[in-house]
Design an enzyme around this catalytic site. Structure first.
Site, PDB file in Angstrom:
ATOM      1  N   CYS A   2       0.848  -1.182   0.000  1.00 31.37           N
ATOM      2  CA  CYS A   2       0.000   0.000   0.000  1.00 31.37           C
ATOM      3  C   CYS A   2       0.884   1.231   0.000  1.00 31.37           C
ATOM      4  CB  CYS A   2      -0.924   0.028   1.217  1.00 31.37           C
ATOM      5  SG  CYS A   2      -2.039  -1.387   1.344  1.00 31.37           S
ATOM      6  N   GLY A  28      -1.128   0.975  -4.862  1.00 31.89           N
ATOM      7  CA  GLY A  28      -2.433   0.430  -4.521  1.00 31.89           C
ATOM      8  C   GLY A  28      -3.547   1.129  -5.274  1.00 31.89           C
ATOM      9  N   ASN A 101       0.958   0.076   5.856  1.00 31.16           N
ATOM     10  CA  ASN A 101       1.441  -0.663   4.691  1.00 31.16           C
ATOM     11  C   ASN A 101       2.179  -1.894   5.182  1.00 31.16           C
ATOM     12  OD1 ASN A 101       2.523  -1.494   2.183  1.00 31.16           O
ATOM     13  ND2 ASN A 101       4.335  -0.220   2.496  1.00 31.16           N
ATOM     14  N   GLY A 102       1.778  -3.060   4.736  1.00 32.69           N
ATOM     15  CA  GLY A 102       2.450  -4.286   5.126  1.00 32.69           C
ATOM     16  C   GLY A 102       1.464  -5.356   5.525  1.00 32.69           C
ATOM     17  N   TYR A 258       9.968  -4.420  -8.604  1.00 28.40           N
ATOM     18  CA  TYR A 258       8.679  -4.083  -9.222  1.00 28.40           C
ATOM     19  C   TYR A 258       7.869  -3.003  -8.511  1.00 28.40           C
ATOM     20  CZ  TYR A 258       3.822  -4.724 -10.813  1.00 28.40           C
ATOM     21  OH  TYR A 258       2.576  -4.524 -11.287  1.00 28.40           O
TER      22      TYR A 258
END
Length: 507
Positions: A2, A28, A101-102, A258
């Site tokens: 995210c 995201g 995030n995670g 990526y």
């Protein structure tokens, strides 16, 4: 995966948060949200969709205040329901909003503890809501009276880091108190700090990637260290503290492969430069395997693989061509939920230029091969455009293990390389030859750019789960729940996994 952002300013921050989320949109595309603070009151708006679709003028007008946090979501835990869009909010103590995030590997255990011991109700299946409630509970325990200061915050986060496992980076705001941010003790997920020095005083911006800082006119200061907490109080004074017992830096290699934008710098390493290095090492392997002489042209599969493809073509002395044109209004296929959506979107997203393929031996370069859906479609597009031979190269090693730290790679069935040899994967994607990057070469590509980076989170490639709490039983349970959402793993199924893992907690 995210995108998160937090800001403390002298001016209204609604537009700044919106623009920063646009710069993090690649992280995201499922949902977005903003929460601001004004006069100890929170205003929040969140919904499913892209940032540009979630926020209208009427929404922005309600987001008043000179500080706030924002989030764009790609779901990895919980579901993609609108109720799980972030930020999350709890009203006690003080009122706290949080964006995360995670992925927490022990969130279910924590959720049970919250209910039984801490008397806190978790309303969704989101690990982010669990993280918020752990933070709120520890702040409440650390608060001696109705006042709260930096020391209280640091005490609370110290206990949180002892309770919470996994990879995480978070920004949170406490009503009338200030804004805080923290990063997991292993530094798996990225987080960085920026400053804007104005005549009125310093302003601060915290974000997942440096590109969000620079795009907003903030000067990049540094990455937030593993286990570190940053707290900015109501007087805009910056406080920092190391809150982890044994922190170590192990950035996620997939960020460099990526996830991150090429113009970002993560833990002192330029993402663009690391991808150039990946191309150099991949060229050496292609030469070792005796494939270089046949190649007529090198083509990237846009966009993430372009730097690697450029450097690879240069190293091989081959022509570089853009054979595919990308429709930029289609989302990133890797982060689209569902195989059907990914497959359908490939032809909508990419269109081939037949003249660049006709009667040529083409080397296609992609950043990675995860599920294989996109690769198979692209190889077929190259053949349909007249390619004489299609060689496929991945700038990353085979993705053969689940990822549990915030990337949607949770089951073996979805990973084309799991249980298959390189030759078998090559046949699956219908290429004439397939070359993968070696894992040590990938790590070295990042270390070449920043020699201080010597340890990485690369579990999807090497099966090493650095947090030490990921067992075969845990992975079996994840897979069972993914394949059978209404059915939890049975106790008697534990230990039957066929995964061949180098689990960190097993030495």
């Amino acid at each position: 995966m995210c995108g998160i952002v937090g800001v403390v300013s002298h001016q209204p921050v609604n537009q700044l948060l919106y623009d920063a989320l646009l710069l993090l949109q690649h992280r995201g595309q499922d949902a977005a949200g903003i929460a601001t603070n004004h006069s100890s009151m929170f205003a929040m708006h969140k919904a499913n969709g892209l940032v540009r679709d979630v926020f209208r003028t009427r929404n922005m007008r309600t987001l008043q205040g000179n500080s706030g946090i924002g989030h764009c979501r790609y779901p990895t835990a919980g579901s993609s329901s609108e109720e799980e869009a972030q930020p999350f909010y709890v009203n006690a103590p003080f009122g706290i909003t949080l964006a995360h995030n995670g992925n927490l590997t022990n969130w279910e255990q924590l959720k049970e503890e919250m209910f039984k011991n801490d008397r806190r109700h978790i309303n969704t299946d989101s690990d982010s809501e669990v993280l918020l409630n752990v933070l709120a509970h520890e702040i409440q325990k650390a608060t001696v009276d109705i006042s709260i200061d930096a020391e209280t915050i640091f005490q609370a986060v110290t206990v949180l880091m002892r309770r919470v496992r996994g990879g995480y980076a978070a920004v949170a705001q406490i009503a009338g108190v200030g804004l805080l941010a923290f990063r997991d003790p292993y530094g798996i997920r990225p987080l960085c700090l920026g400053i804007n020095e104005t005549e009125q005083g310093n302003e601060y911006l915290i974000a997942s990637e440096s590109v969000a800082l620079e795009g907003m006119g903030f000067r990049f200061v540094r990455d937030i260290a593993p286990g570190e907490t940053v707290f900015i109080d109501n007087d805009k004074q910056l406080h920092t503290r190391q809150c982890a017992d044994n922190p170590s830096l192990n950035p996620c290699v997939f960020e460099f492969v990526y996830l991150a934008r090429p113009d970002s710098v993560i833990d002192g390493a330029s993402v663009y430069s690391t991808r150039l290095k990946m191309g150099e090492y991949l060229a050496k392997k292609i030469q070792r395997e005796g494939l270089a002489d046949d190649i007529d042209v090198v083509m990237p599969i846009p966009d993430s693989s372009r730097p690697a493809a450029i450097q690879l073509a240069l190293a091989l002395g081959k022509e570089y061509r853009e054979g595919f044109i990308k429709n930029r209004y289609i989302g990133r296929t890797f982060i689209m939920p569902g195989q059907a959506a990914r497959k359908k979107s490939v032809r909508q997203k990419l269109n081939a230029i037949p003249d660049e393929f006709k009667d040529k031996v083409v080397l296609l370069v992609d950043d990675s091969i995860v599920r294989g859906t996109t690769s198979r479609e692209i190889v077929q597009m190259a053949r349909d455009s007249g390619a004489k031979k299609v060689i496929f190269a991945s700038a990353a090693p085979p993705v053969i293990y689940p990822n549990v730290y915030g990337i949607d790679m949770p089951t073996r069935d979805e990973l084309i390389a799991h249980g298959r040899t390189v030759e078998e994967v090559c046949r699956e994607i219908t290429a004439d030859a397939l070359v993968y990057q070696d894992i040590e070469a990938l790590k070295q590509a990042i270390s070449d750019v920043n020699p201080e980076l010597t340890s990485f989170e690369a579990s999807c490639f090497d099966g090493v789960y650095i947090t030490g709490d990921v067992s075969r039983e845990y992975l079996d349970k994840l897979e069972n729940e993914r394949n059978n959402p209404t059915k939890a793993a049975k106790p008697e199924d534990a230990g039957r996994s066929q995964l061949n893992l180098n689990l960190a907690n097993e030495g």
